[in-house]
Design a protein around this motif. Sequence first.
Motif, short mmCIF file in Angstrom:
data_model
loop_
_atom_site.label_atom_id
_atom_site.label_comp_id
_atom_site.label_asym_id
_atom_site.label_seq_id
_atom_site.Cartn_x
_atom_site.Cartn_y
_atom_site.Cartn_z
N MET A 1 0.84 -1.20 0.00
CA MET A 1 0.00 0.00 0.00
C MET A 1 0.88 1.25 0.00
N GLU A 2 1.93 1.15 0.77
CA GLU A 2 2.95 2.20 0.79
C GLU A 2 3.43 2.46 -0.64
N ASP A 3 3.69 1.37 -1.36
CA ASP A 3 4.17 1.48 -2.74
C ASP A 3 3.18 2.23 -3.62
N VAL A 4 1.93 1.86 -3.47
CA VAL A 4 0.89 2.50 -4.26
C VAL A 4 0.88 4.00 -3.97
N ALA A 5 0.92 4.33 -2.70
CA ALA A 5 0.89 5.74 -2.29
C ALA A 5 2.06 6.48 -2.92
N ARG A 6 3.22 5.87 -2.85
CA ARG A 6 4.40 6.50 -3.42
C ARG A 6 4.25 6.67 -4.92
N ALA A 7 3.82 5.58 -5.57
CA ALA A 7 3.66 5.61 -7.03
C ALA A 7 2.66 6.68 -7.46
N ALA A 8 1.63 6.89 -6.64
CA ALA A 8 0.61 7.87 -7.00
C ALA A 8 0.96 9.25 -6.45
N GLY A 9 1.99 9.32 -5.65
CA GLY A 9 2.39 10.59 -5.07
C GLY A 9 1.40 11.13 -4.04
N VAL A 10 0.74 10.19 -3.35
CA VAL A 10 -0.20 10.62 -2.30
C VAL A 10 0.11 9.87 -1.01
N SER A 11 -0.70 10.07 -0.01
CA SER A 11 -0.47 9.37 1.25
C SER A 11 -1.27 8.06 1.29
N ARG A 12 -0.93 7.21 2.21
CA ARG A 12 -1.64 5.95 2.40
C ARG A 12 -3.11 6.21 2.65
N VAL A 25 -12.82 12.36 -2.79
CA VAL A 25 -11.44 12.47 -3.21
C VAL A 25 -11.46 13.04 -4.62
N ASN A 26 -10.64 13.98 -4.86
CA ASN A 26 -10.50 14.60 -6.18
C ASN A 26 -10.43 13.53 -7.27
N PRO A 27 -11.34 13.61 -8.25
CA PRO A 27 -11.41 12.58 -9.30
C PRO A 27 -10.07 12.36 -10.00
N ALA A 28 -9.33 13.41 -10.21
CA ALA A 28 -8.04 13.28 -10.88
C ALA A 28 -7.11 12.41 -10.03
N ILE A 29 -7.05 12.72 -8.76
CA ILE A 29 -6.21 11.95 -7.85
C ILE A 29 -6.70 10.51 -7.78
N GLN A 30 -8.02 10.38 -7.76
CA GLN A 30 -8.61 9.04 -7.74
C GLN A 30 -8.08 8.20 -8.90
N GLU A 31 -8.09 8.82 -10.06
CA GLU A 31 -7.65 8.11 -11.27
C GLU A 31 -6.17 7.72 -11.14
N THR A 32 -5.36 8.67 -10.68
CA THR A 32 -3.94 8.41 -10.49
C THR A 32 -3.73 7.22 -9.56
N VAL A 33 -4.49 7.22 -8.47
CA VAL A 33 -4.36 6.15 -7.49
C VAL A 33 -4.75 4.80 -8.11
N ARG A 34 -5.85 4.82 -8.85
CA ARG A 34 -6.29 3.57 -9.48
C ARG A 34 -5.22 3.01 -10.40
N GLN A 35 -4.61 3.92 -11.15
CA GLN A 35 -3.56 3.48 -12.06
C GLN A 35 -2.39 2.91 -11.28
N ALA A 36 -2.06 3.58 -10.20
CA ALA A 36 -0.96 3.10 -9.37
C ALA A 36 -1.26 1.71 -8.82
N ALA A 38 -3.22 -0.52 -10.20
CA ALA A 38 -3.10 -1.46 -11.30
C ALA A 38 -1.63 -1.73 -11.61
N ALA A 39 -0.83 -0.67 -11.59
CA ALA A 39 0.58 -0.80 -11.93
C ALA A 39 1.33 -1.67 -10.93
N THR A 40 1.03 -1.48 -9.66
CA THR A 40 1.76 -2.23 -8.65
C THR A 40 1.14 -3.60 -8.39
N GLY A 41 -0.08 -3.82 -8.91
CA GLY A 41 -0.75 -5.09 -8.68
C GLY A 41 -1.12 -5.26 -7.22
N TYR A 42 -1.42 -4.16 -6.61
CA TYR A 42 -1.73 -4.17 -5.18
C TYR A 42 -3.08 -4.82 -4.86
#
Lengths: 337, 337
Positions: A1-12, A25-36, A38-42
């Motif tokens: 989860m830490e990884d996802v937060a880092r990858a998305a540039g947000v907090s846990r 949560v800001n939709p833009a940030i939401q999208e970034t988090v979702r991608q993160a 998916a990317a990390t396979g969290y």
Amino acid sequence: MEDVARAAGVSRATVSRVINGVRNVNPAIQETVRQAIAATGYVPNQAARSLVTRRTGSVALVVSGAGVEGEENPFPNQVFADPFFGRVAGGVVGYLRPLGVHPVLLFAETDAARAEVVDYLRQGKADGAILVSTHGEDPLPKLLVDGGLPAVLFARPPEPLPISYVDVAHRTGAKLAADHLVARGCHHVATISGPLDVLAAQDRLAGFRDAMAMLGHPYIPCVEGAFTLDSGEAAMERLLAEHPDVDGVFSANDLMAQGALQALRRHGRRVPDDVAMVGFDDSSAALACRPPLTTIRHPVEDMAAELARLLLAQIEQPDRRVTSVIFEPTLVVRESA
Amino acid sequence: MEDVARAAGVSRATVSRVINGVRNVNPAIQETVRQAIAATGYVPNQAARSLVTRRTGSVALVVSGAGVEGEENPFPNQVFADPFFGRVAGGVVGYLRPLGVHPVLLFAETDAARAEVVDYLRQGKADGAILVSTHGEDPLPKLLVDGGLPAVLFARPPEPLPISYVDVAHRTGAKLAADHLVARGCHHVATISGPLDVLAAQDRLAGFRDAMAMLGHPYIPCVEGAFTLDSGEAAMERLLAEHPDVDGVFSANDLMAQGALQALRRHGRRVPDDVAMVGFDDSSAALACRPPLTTIRHPVEDMAAELARLLLAQIEQPDRRVTSVIFEPTLVVRESA
DNA sequence: AGCAGTCTGGAGAGCGCTCTCCGATATGCT
DNA sequence: AGCATATCGGAGAGCGCTCTCCAGACTGCT
């Protein structure tokens, strides 16, 4: 989860909010988090989640009184022989699955096993229990109620208990059967009841006798069975011996009706011409009968789904008033009557 | 737990050690701790425990391919109609319960549901999966293997896969049936096979034909059924129409045999005098038949227990070599042949 | 008696998440 | 422009347990 937060540039915390859809949560940030994600396979860890939410997302599906008390029974399988339990399981799963809740299969045929069920809930391995008892004097419901554990019952408890349950209007079902047999022109009607320590069996018998009395048939011979195929066959044998002129039978469940049909065939009685047969449950046994069985159908799946709903409500607010929901059965006319 | 430790005058670590029986703890202290546990009514929290041990103490019991793909099916109950699944569940529970492991019931009849099963394991909601597939082309085993998730299979996978499984020696079973029918003196033997996209059905058919050939019967008519009662009845009808002189039938499962028996009765053929019938599975259907069915019994409960054992071993050491265990079926002689 | 080796209990660091505070920024009002 | 108010992200404290590390006590040996 830490990884996802880092990858998305947000907090846990933000990641958590996105996953659980809580707060804005800001939709833009939401999208970034979702991608993160998916990317990390969290994938979130259920144990950690349960630890803080105090919810497991699973409920115990308890089959109680499945075996013979005190007997060594490594394989508690006979429960499933009755397709009824399968329908219950199907109904429960049908309701719970869309909500992401899963049933854990528990058997409780001995006192030790019952204690285990209580522990199971105490330990927080499941959020609540759905009980399907196969006999009347099951102490488990009381244990659960006393323990303050969320639980609901399939069928009304024999002794009054502050616990929610669903049931079918047995008497209405029995009346349906009585009406149908009389409408067919049966004059010598008998019944095969279930084990009379079971409430449902009592209700079906009483309901049938009442309805028949109302229709001008005050005396209805009855043989007690055990809800099994063999007991139905034996009961029919006795009925035939004691009341050879019987021309209509109401069996308290399909399995016994199936057995009864076999006895009738052996005695050369044609069904429905010589003897009409009505069962109860509309289980798969009804279709396996020859001729296919006219029977009383209760909406087991719907009942089970409602039961699951009641349990979830109870888990949500534990001090909620208990409720009961009674379902109306229907007559399914096939060829046996 | 803190309370227990305080009450016993020891540290949390010691309480944990007593509960888990790990390392040596002074018996006197052990007793004190136990009393403190009883006094405080302490029950360990499973979520916290799972969080650190990375074990849940539950396994997924997955019924795969239960419904029709793409079809809306809120109540996945037809699985249970076949008592076979009940025996599997019984066997699994029989083995797991003494070990404190519980099965979670999962259905996976759609792609979405299959993805959920994978997620379920990923999230650590269960330690592994026991798969019971109802049809051959189930993609779930591969998904699980690819995901590196501990899983085992009831029945050999259609395509080779690094996954442990148990199975029954279908060919041996078929041979048992062939030997029995020939020994009875049947000369015009036919068979009702299962759906031929199922490996087990293929094996039973091939095994039966091979055995019959070995006994001097090179040509065995076959009608394909679907492992259901109705399909068995229909298959027997066709067999009777195309081969009126048939005097022995091997049905690839009991349910179809039961249907076939009904067709035979309708045609006035006596069983076993005119036509002998051998089923497969020794399910509860075999006993419901009239006459009771001679059939091939596989030790489903034992197989299921072994399967559970294999899964637990796999969970214990994930890089373990996969194994398969093949069980020998036996002939159960009743009245139909 | 002195020392290595063994055994047993305690301290404390996490396991991976949620959720309550808080502070920062954007918004609406006078 | 200036303030109150709403909105949204971050920090950090746990949730309840296990388990590694460490220290102290005890054993058996020279």
